[in-house]
Design a protein around this motif. Structure first.
Motif, mmCIF file in Angstrom:
data_model
loop_
_atom_site.group_PDB
_atom_site.id
_atom_site.type_symbol
_atom_site.label_atom_id
_atom_site.label_comp_id
_atom_site.label_asym_id
_atom_site.label_seq_id
_atom_site.Cartn_x
_atom_site.Cartn_y
_atom_site.Cartn_z
ATOM 1 N N ILE A 155 0.833 -1.211 0.000
ATOM 2 C CA ILE A 155 0.000 0.000 0.000
ATOM 3 C C ILE A 155 0.865 1.258 0.000
ATOM 4 C CG2 ILE A 155 -1.735 1.319 1.268
ATOM 5 C CD1 ILE A 155 -2.813 -1.190 0.003
ATOM 6 N N SER A 156 1.986 1.217 0.709
ATOM 7 C CA SER A 156 2.863 2.397 0.755
ATOM 8 C C SER A 156 3.425 2.722 -0.628
ATOM 9 C CB SER A 156 4.014 2.157 1.741
ATOM 10 O OG SER A 156 4.770 1.009 1.361
ATOM 11 N N GLN A 157 3.700 1.686 -1.422
ATOM 12 C CA GLN A 157 4.178 1.909 -2.781
ATOM 13 C C GLN A 157 3.085 2.532 -3.642
ATOM 14 O OE1 GLN A 157 5.460 -2.271 -3.363
ATOM 15 N NE2 GLN A 157 7.446 -1.401 -3.972
ATOM 16 N N VAL A 158 1.833 2.086 -3.444
ATOM 17 C CA VAL A 158 0.716 2.655 -4.186
ATOM 18 C C VAL A 158 0.605 4.138 -3.884
ATOM 19 C CG1 VAL A 158 -1.786 2.628 -4.495
ATOM 20 C CG2 VAL A 158 -0.541 0.478 -4.276
ATOM 21 N N ARG A 159 0.758 4.524 -2.605
ATOM 22 C CA ARG A 159 0.680 5.937 -2.220
ATOM 23 C C ARG A 159 1.733 6.758 -2.962
ATOM 24 N NH1 ARG A 159 -0.203 3.728 3.168
ATOM 25 N NH2 ARG A 159 -2.392 4.151 3.759
ATOM 26 N N HIS A 160 2.872 6.165 -3.164
ATOM 27 C CA HIS A 160 3.939 6.879 -3.870
ATOM 28 C C HIS A 160 3.655 6.938 -5.370
ATOM 29 C CE1 HIS A 160 7.910 8.167 -5.153
ATOM 30 N NE2 HIS A 160 7.983 7.113 -5.936
ATOM 31 N N TRP A 161 3.235 5.818 -5.944
ATOM 32 C CA TRP A 161 3.036 5.758 -7.396
ATOM 33 C C TRP A 161 1.867 6.628 -7.860
ATOM 34 C CZ3 TRP A 161 3.357 -0.266 -7.035
ATOM 35 C CH2 TRP A 161 4.707 -0.651 -7.011
ATOM 36 N N TYR A 162 0.764 6.612 -7.111
ATOM 37 C CA TYR A 162 -0.419 7.328 -7.614
ATOM 38 C C TYR A 162 -0.240 8.844 -7.551
ATOM 39 C CZ TYR A 162 -3.131 9.411 -3.728
ATOM 40 O OH TYR A 162 -3.597 10.215 -2.716
ATOM 41 N N ASN A 163 0.763 9.311 -6.785
ATOM 42 C CA ASN A 163 1.085 10.738 -6.765
ATOM 43 C C ASN A 163 2.023 11.141 -7.898
ATOM 44 O OD1 ASN A 163 -0.243 11.892 -4.433
ATOM 45 N ND2 ASN A 163 1.023 10.511 -3.212
ATOM 46 N N ASP A 164 2.517 10.160 -8.605
ATOM 47 C CA ASP A 164 3.522 10.394 -9.647
ATOM 48 C C ASP A 164 2.937 9.992 -10.994
ATOM 49 O OD1 ASP A 164 5.720 10.597 -11.264
ATOM 50 O OD2 ASP A 164 6.986 9.220 -10.111
ATOM 51 N N SER A 165 2.831 10.951 -11.914
ATOM 52 C CA SER A 165 2.240 10.666 -13.224
ATOM 53 C C SER A 165 3.283 10.269 -14.264
ATOM 54 C CB SER A 165 1.472 11.893 -13.730
ATOM 55 O OG SER A 165 2.333 13.016 -13.845
ATOM 56 N N SER A 166 4.508 9.965 -13.794
ATOM 57 C CA SER A 166 5.541 9.558 -14.738
ATOM 58 C C SER A 166 5.203 8.201 -15.348
ATOM 59 C CB SER A 166 6.897 9.468 -14.041
ATOM 60 O OG SER A 166 6.904 8.394 -13.110
ATOM 61 N N GLU A 167 5.808 7.939 -16.489
ATOM 62 C CA GLU A 167 5.529 6.691 -17.200
ATOM 63 C C GLU A 167 5.892 5.479 -16.351
ATOM 64 O OE1 GLU A 167 6.865 4.462 -21.372
ATOM 65 O OE2 GLU A 167 7.163 6.630 -21.118
ATOM 66 N N ARG A 168 6.998 5.581 -15.627
ATOM 67 C CA ARG A 168 7.437 4.454 -14.800
ATOM 68 C C ARG A 168 6.447 4.180 -13.666
ATOM 69 N NH1 ARG A 168 13.271 3.989 -11.560
ATOM 70 N NH2 ARG A 168 12.869 1.913 -10.659
ATOM 71 N N ALA A 169 5.968 5.256 -13.017
ATOM 72 C CA ALA A 169 5.032 5.095 -11.907
ATOM 73 C C ALA A 169 3.711 4.501 -12.400
ATOM 74 C CB ALA A 169 4.785 6.440 -11.237
ATOM 75 N N VAL A 170 3.239 4.994 -13.533
ATOM 76 C CA VAL A 170 1.990 4.480 -14.095
ATOM 77 C C VAL A 170 2.138 3.015 -14.474
ATOM 78 C CG1 VAL A 170 0.398 4.644 -16.043
ATOM 79 C CG2 VAL A 170 1.200 6.724 -14.907
ATOM 80 N N ASP A 171 3.283 2.657 -15.024
ATOM 81 C CA ASP A 171 3.531 1.265 -15.401
ATOM 82 C C ASP A 171 3.518 0.369 -14.166
ATOM 83 O OD1 ASP A 171 4.337 -0.754 -17.404
ATOM 84 O OD2 ASP A 171 6.169 -0.837 -16.204
ATOM 85 N N ASN A 172 4.142 0.844 -13.081
ATOM 86 C CA ASN A 172 4.144 0.080 -11.832
ATOM 87 C C ASN A 172 2.727 -0.086 -11.282
ATOM 88 O OD1 ASN A 172 6.937 -0.337 -11.721
ATOM 89 N ND2 ASN A 172 7.295 1.614 -10.663
ATOM 90 N N LEU A 173 1.937 0.982 -11.375
ATOM 91 C CA LEU A 173 0.560 0.916 -10.890
ATOM 92 C C LEU A 173 -0.275 -0.063 -11.705
ATOM 93 C CD1 LEU A 173 -0.651 4.496 -9.892
ATOM 94 C CD2 LEU A 173 -0.718 2.439 -8.504
#
Length: 287
Positions: A155-173
C-alpha cells in the motif's frame, strides 16, 4: 414455449373461434379473432406482452388487448357505415400518405448521404470556431483511480506511485493493479465526469472543491483503500472538452447538412422537371 402457452390460454379464456377461408391471405400469421373483414393475429397479441411477465398477468394483458382490438374494430365498422364516401377524409388520407412516403424517402436518402459523412476534422474545426457555446454543466477531471483491498501488500508503494504521473510510476501501478486492485482506471489522456468518479469513492459528500485544490485524494472504509490522483480539473462553466462536445457537434452538422441536402435535392428535381417539360402552368382560363 411461452408464446404457445399464451396463445392456448387466450383461446381458453375468450373461447373464440374463427373460420379459415382460402380466399384470405394471412401472410403466414395465425388468425385469432375476426371482426368483419379484419383479423387479429396471435403474433400481434404475443408481441404486445412484455417479456418476463407471469402467465397469469400475460393472460390478463392478452384479454385486455383482444377486447380493445374488438371494440376498436366494431367502432370503426360502425363509423365507416355511417360516413360513406367522405371526400374530406379521403383527401386527408391521401395527404397523409403523400407526406409519409415523402418523409420515409427523405430519411432513407439522408441516412445514406449525410449520417456517415461527418468527419472528425469537420467536428474539430466547428469546435475550434464555436468553443464559447460549449460550456461544461459539471466538472471534469483527468487522472488515475485505484481501489485496493486493505489486506493487499504494498500500500505504501501505491501511495507513492499514484502521486507520480511519470511513465514508470503508471507502469508500476498498472502491474500492481492487475494483481491486487479491485478497480483501476488510468485516464490521464481523457476527461471523465467528476460526479461519475465520486460515485466510486466511499464518501458520498466529498467536496468537489477539495478535489480541485488537493489533487490527491486517499480515502478508506472497512475493506478498501481508495486513491484518486487529479492531473487536470475542468470546472463547471468552463469550455467543454472536444470529446464531450463532439456528439452534440455531430448532431448540429448533420442537421445542417440535412437541410442543405434536401434543399439541393428539391432544386435538382425542379430543374430536371423543367428541362423535361414535366411542369405545366395554367393561367386559370378554360379557353
Amino acid at each position: 414455449m411461452r408464446n404457445t402457452c399464451i396463445y392456448t390460454l387466450v383461446c381458453l379464456l375468450l373461447q373464440l373461434s374463427y373460420g379459415c377461408t382460402e380466399t384470405v391471405d394471412h401472410r403466414g400469421k395465425t388468425p385469432l379473432v375476426q371482426v368483419g373483414k379484419n383479423f387479429l393475429y396471435k403474433e400481434d397479441v404475443v408481441s404486445a406482452i412484455p417479456p418476463g411477465v407471469s402467465l397469469k398477468d400475460s393472460a390478463h394483458m392478452a384479454d385486455r388487448y383482444i377486447k380493445n382490438w374488438i371494440d376498436d374494430a366494431l367502432l370503426y365498422i360502425k363509423a365507416e357505415g355511417n360516413i360513406p364516401d367522405n371526400a374530406e377524409i379521403e383527401e386527408l388520407v391521401r395527404d397523409y400518405r403523400k407526406t409519409l412516403i415523402t418523409h420515409s424517402y427523405i430519411e432513407q436518402i439522408v441516412s445514406q448521404e449525410v449520417e456517415g459523412n461527418i468527419s472528425d476534422s469537420e467536428i474539430e474545426v466547428y469546435y475550434n470556431s464555436n468553443k464559447e457555446i460549449f460550456i461544461a454543466r459539471e466538472p471534469y477531471i483527468k487522472g488515475l483511480y485505484i481501489k485496493v483491498p486493505k489486506s493487499a501488500s504494498g500500500i505504501s508503494q501505491v501511495r507513492h506511485w499514484y502521486n507520480d504521473s511519470s511513465e514508470r510510476a503508471v507502469d508500476n501501478l498498472e502491474k500492481y493493479g492487475l494483481r491486487n486492485a479491485v478497480d483501476y482506471e488510468y485516464f490521464y489522456d481523457r476527461w471523465r465526469s467528476l460526479d461519475e468518479m465520486l460515485l466510486r469513492l466511499p464518501v458520498k459528500d466529498v467536496e468537489k472543491g477539495r478535489i480541485k485544490k488537493e489533487k490527491n485524494i486517499e480515502l478508506s472504509d472497512s475493506a478498501f483503500h481508495y486513491f484518486l490522483n487529479v492531473k487536470e480539473f475542468l470546472d463547471e462553466g468552463e469550455i467543454l472538452p472536444l470529446e464531450y462536445a463532439g456528439k452534440e457537434i455531430k448532431e448540429i452538422l448533420m442537421n445542417k447538412k440535412r437541410v442543405e441536402f434536401i434543399t439541393r435535392m428539391k432544386e435538382d428535381l425542379y430543374n430536371e422537371a423543367s428541362e423535361n417539360n414535366d411542369i405545366k402552368y395554367f393561367n386559370g382560363s378554360n379557353e
